[in-house]
Design a protein around this motif. Sequence first.
Motif, short mmCIF file in Angstrom:
data_model
loop_
_atom_site.label_atom_id
_atom_site.label_comp_id
_atom_site.label_asym_id
_atom_site.label_seq_id
_atom_site.Cartn_x
_atom_site.Cartn_y
_atom_site.Cartn_z
N ALA A 34 0.84 -1.20 0.00
CA ALA A 34 0.00 0.00 0.00
C ALA A 34 0.87 1.25 0.00
O ALA A 34 0.62 2.20 -0.77
N SER A 35 1.88 1.25 0.83
CA SER A 35 2.79 2.39 0.89
C SER A 35 3.48 2.62 -0.44
O SER A 35 3.62 3.75 -0.91
N ALA A 36 3.89 1.54 -1.09
CA ALA A 36 4.61 1.65 -2.36
C ALA A 36 3.73 2.24 -3.47
O ALA A 36 4.25 2.90 -4.37
N VAL A 37 2.44 1.98 -3.42
CA VAL A 37 1.55 2.49 -4.47
C VAL A 37 0.79 3.75 -4.03
O VAL A 37 -0.04 4.26 -4.79
N GLY A 38 1.05 4.22 -2.83
CA GLY A 38 0.48 5.48 -2.37
C GLY A 38 -0.96 5.43 -1.91
O GLY A 38 -1.70 6.40 -2.07
N ILE A 39 -1.36 4.30 -1.34
CA ILE A 39 -2.71 4.19 -0.78
C ILE A 39 -2.62 3.64 0.64
O ILE A 39 -1.55 3.26 1.10
N ARG A 40 -3.75 3.59 1.32
CA ARG A 40 -3.78 2.99 2.65
C ARG A 40 -4.01 1.49 2.53
O ARG A 40 -4.69 1.02 1.61
N ALA A 41 -3.46 0.75 3.48
CA ALA A 41 -3.55 -0.71 3.44
C ALA A 41 -4.99 -1.23 3.32
O ALA A 41 -5.22 -2.17 2.54
N PRO A 42 -5.96 -0.67 4.02
CA PRO A 42 -7.32 -1.20 3.87
C PRO A 42 -7.86 -1.14 2.43
O PRO A 42 -8.68 -1.96 2.04
N SER A 43 -7.35 -0.21 1.65
CA SER A 43 -7.79 -0.11 0.25
C SER A 43 -7.35 -1.32 -0.57
O SER A 43 -7.97 -1.64 -1.59
N LEU A 44 -6.29 -1.98 -0.15
CA LEU A 44 -5.82 -3.16 -0.89
C LEU A 44 -6.76 -4.34 -0.78
O LEU A 44 -6.74 -5.23 -1.62
N TYR A 45 -7.57 -4.36 0.26
CA TYR A 45 -8.48 -5.49 0.45
C TYR A 45 -9.52 -5.60 -0.66
O TYR A 45 -10.15 -6.64 -0.81
N LYS A 46 -9.64 -4.56 -1.47
CA LYS A 46 -10.52 -4.63 -2.65
C LYS A 46 -9.86 -5.49 -3.73
O LYS A 46 -10.53 -6.02 -4.60
N ARG A 47 -8.53 -5.63 -3.67
CA ARG A 47 -7.77 -6.37 -4.68
C ARG A 47 -7.30 -7.74 -4.20
O ARG A 47 -7.10 -8.65 -4.99
N ALA A 48 -7.04 -7.82 -2.89
CA ALA A 48 -6.49 -9.07 -2.33
C ALA A 48 -6.90 -9.18 -0.87
O ALA A 48 -6.85 -8.21 -0.13
#
Length: 185
Positions: A34-48
């Motif tokens: 999340a940090s590497a792509v400039g978003i918050r970690a909870p936003s990744l749960y939409k993808r994985a």
Amino acid sequence: MSAPQRVSPETLVNAIREISERDGVDAVTMSSVASAVGIRAPSLYKRAANRHELLRLAADDAVVELTSGIASVTERAHDPREVLVGVARSLRALAARSPNVTALLFCAPDPLAGPSPDVVAPLMTTLLGAVAQFAPGDPLPAARTLTAWAYGFCMMEQNGGFRQGGDVDAAFEQGLEIVLRGLAG
């Protein structure tokens, strides 16, 4: 409040692969990606759903890359031996570019972190088809032998396992020839 940044699948996979290669597979976490792509970690749960699914995205991408490399060989090679040589060389090239992600193809930390069966299927069809034309008997054991030898060579090469001098490229080609002669019976 600003709208959340959209991250393309390519950007996400590139970040996962970059972290894997730079810091190791264990460094791939929801937070680090999340940090590497400039978003918050909870936003990744939409993808994985978890880090294993993040790793699977990278593993799938590596299989697609490997399949593409092999496809360029199969387009011009009509001899199954040439295809098998291309498979081994393509795997070696992938391992040289991305050793940590390549390891996910064969020894992922969890089955969910390895490549998806549907992504691997075209690669396996090509490999098993070439082996079936080249070697007598059931193609699966022969395909496993070739793959295990090539992957083992690649990992030894990437980890500095060849310390006795000599030409490692020539050793790869000689070993590949020996394996192919053995498979041909």
